[in-house]
Design a protein around this motif. Structure first.
Motif, PDB file in Angstrom:
ATOM      1  N   ALA A  81      -7.470 -27.167  14.374  1.00 35.50           N
ATOM      2  CA  ALA A  81      -6.156 -26.676  13.947  1.00 35.50           C
ATOM      3  C   ALA A  81      -5.193 -26.614  15.133  1.00 35.50           C
ATOM      4  N   VAL A  82      -5.671 -26.148  16.283  1.00 30.14           N
ATOM      5  CA  VAL A  82      -4.832 -26.082  17.480  1.00 30.14           C
ATOM      6  C   VAL A  82      -4.448 -27.495  17.913  1.00 30.14           C
ATOM      7  N   TYR A  83      -5.408 -28.405  17.918  1.00 33.21           N
ATOM      8  CA  TYR A  83      -5.119 -29.799  18.287  1.00 33.21           C
ATOM      9  C   TYR A  83      -4.043 -30.379  17.384  1.00 33.21           C
ATOM     10  N   ASP A  84      -4.143 -30.136  16.087  1.00 34.64           N
ATOM     11  CA  ASP A  84      -3.138 -30.638  15.146  1.00 34.64           C
ATOM     12  C   ASP A  84      -1.747 -30.087  15.455  1.00 34.64           C
ATOM     13  N   LEU A  85      -1.689 -28.856  15.966  1.00 33.14           N
ATOM     14  CA  LEU A  85      -0.400 -28.235  16.299  1.00 33.14           C
ATOM     15  C   LEU A  85       0.202 -28.757  17.600  1.00 33.14           C
ATOM     16  N   VAL A  86      -0.623 -29.140  18.560  1.00 37.01           N
ATOM     17  CA  VAL A  86      -0.096 -29.512  19.883  1.00 37.01           C
ATOM     18  C   VAL A  86      -0.035 -31.012  20.147  1.00 37.01           C
ATOM     19  N   ARG A  87      -0.767 -31.799  19.415  1.00 38.42           N
ATOM     20  CA  ARG A  87      -0.884 -33.227  19.780  1.00 38.42           C
ATOM     21  C   ARG A  87       0.442 -33.975  19.805  1.00 38.42           C
ATOM     22  N   ASP A  88       1.386 -33.630  18.939  1.00 42.80           N
ATOM     23  CA  ASP A  88       2.667 -34.332  18.929  1.00 42.80           C
ATOM     24  C   ASP A  88       3.520 -34.019  20.151  1.00 42.80           C
ATOM     25  N   HIS A  89       3.216 -32.922  20.848  1.00 42.53           N
ATOM     26  CA  HIS A  89       3.942 -32.568  22.063  1.00 42.53           C
ATOM     27  C   HIS A  89       3.459 -33.371  23.270  1.00 42.53           C
ATOM     28  N   TYR A  90       2.287 -33.994  23.145  1.00 39.84           N
ATOM     29  CA  TYR A  90       1.679 -34.756  24.241  1.00 39.84           C
ATOM     30  C   TYR A  90       1.212 -36.126  23.731  1.00 39.84           C
ATOM     31  N   PRO A  91       2.108 -36.916  23.157  1.00 44.57           N
ATOM     32  CA  PRO A  91       1.676 -38.156  22.492  1.00 44.57           C
ATOM     33  C   PRO A  91       1.020 -39.188  23.404  1.00 44.57           C
ATOM     34  N   ASP A  92       1.420 -39.248  24.652  1.00 41.87           N
ATOM     35  CA  ASP A  92       0.881 -40.263  25.561  1.00 41.87           C
ATOM     36  C   ASP A  92      -0.038 -39.680  26.624  1.00 41.87           C
ATOM     37  N   LYS A  93      -0.491 -38.462  26.419  1.00 40.72           N
ATOM     38  CA  LYS A  93      -1.316 -37.789  27.424  1.00 40.72           C
ATOM     39  C   LYS A  93      -2.783 -37.812  27.007  1.00 40.72           C
ATOM     40  N   LYS A  94      -3.601 -38.439  27.835  1.00 38.45           N
ATOM     41  CA  LYS A  94      -5.031 -38.518  27.532  1.00 38.45           C
ATOM     42  C   LYS A  94      -5.708 -37.156  27.609  1.00 38.45           C
TER      43      LYS A  94
END
Length: 88
Positions: free
Chosen positions: A24-37
């Motif tokens: 759930a946390v990943y789903d909330l933050v992933r769009d803020h770091y689209p190109d970050k591995k």
């Protein structure tokens, strides 16, 4: 624009006192770091454990998912809320 550190963004996901798991946390933050591995589910899990160790989060409980993997659920602590409010 400067990126907000991932750990800070993870902690902010809990500002409404909702219980969340790593997915759930990943789903909330992933769009803020689209190109970050460094923004991946395993890293989010590490961040959650780190925030738990320092008292920002409490482990609310755990369950086995459909793949028979243990999933931990976290909620922000009073200490964590205080830290978030002071950080602004």
């Amino acid at each position: 624009m400067q990126d907000i550190p991932l750990k800070t963004m993870v902690a902010k996901c809990f500002s409404n006192c909702e219980a969340l798991n790593a997915k759930a946390v990943y789903d909330l933050v992933r769009d803020h770091y689209p190109d970050k591995k460094y923004c991946s589910l395993p890293i989010i899990e590490e961040q959650l454990l780190s925030l738990k160790v320092v008292g920002i989060l409490n482990e609310e409980g755990s369950y086995l998912d459909d793949d028979n993997q243990l999933v931990s659920v976290y909620r922000i602590s009073e200490h964590g809320l205080d830290k978030l409010h002071r950080a602004g």
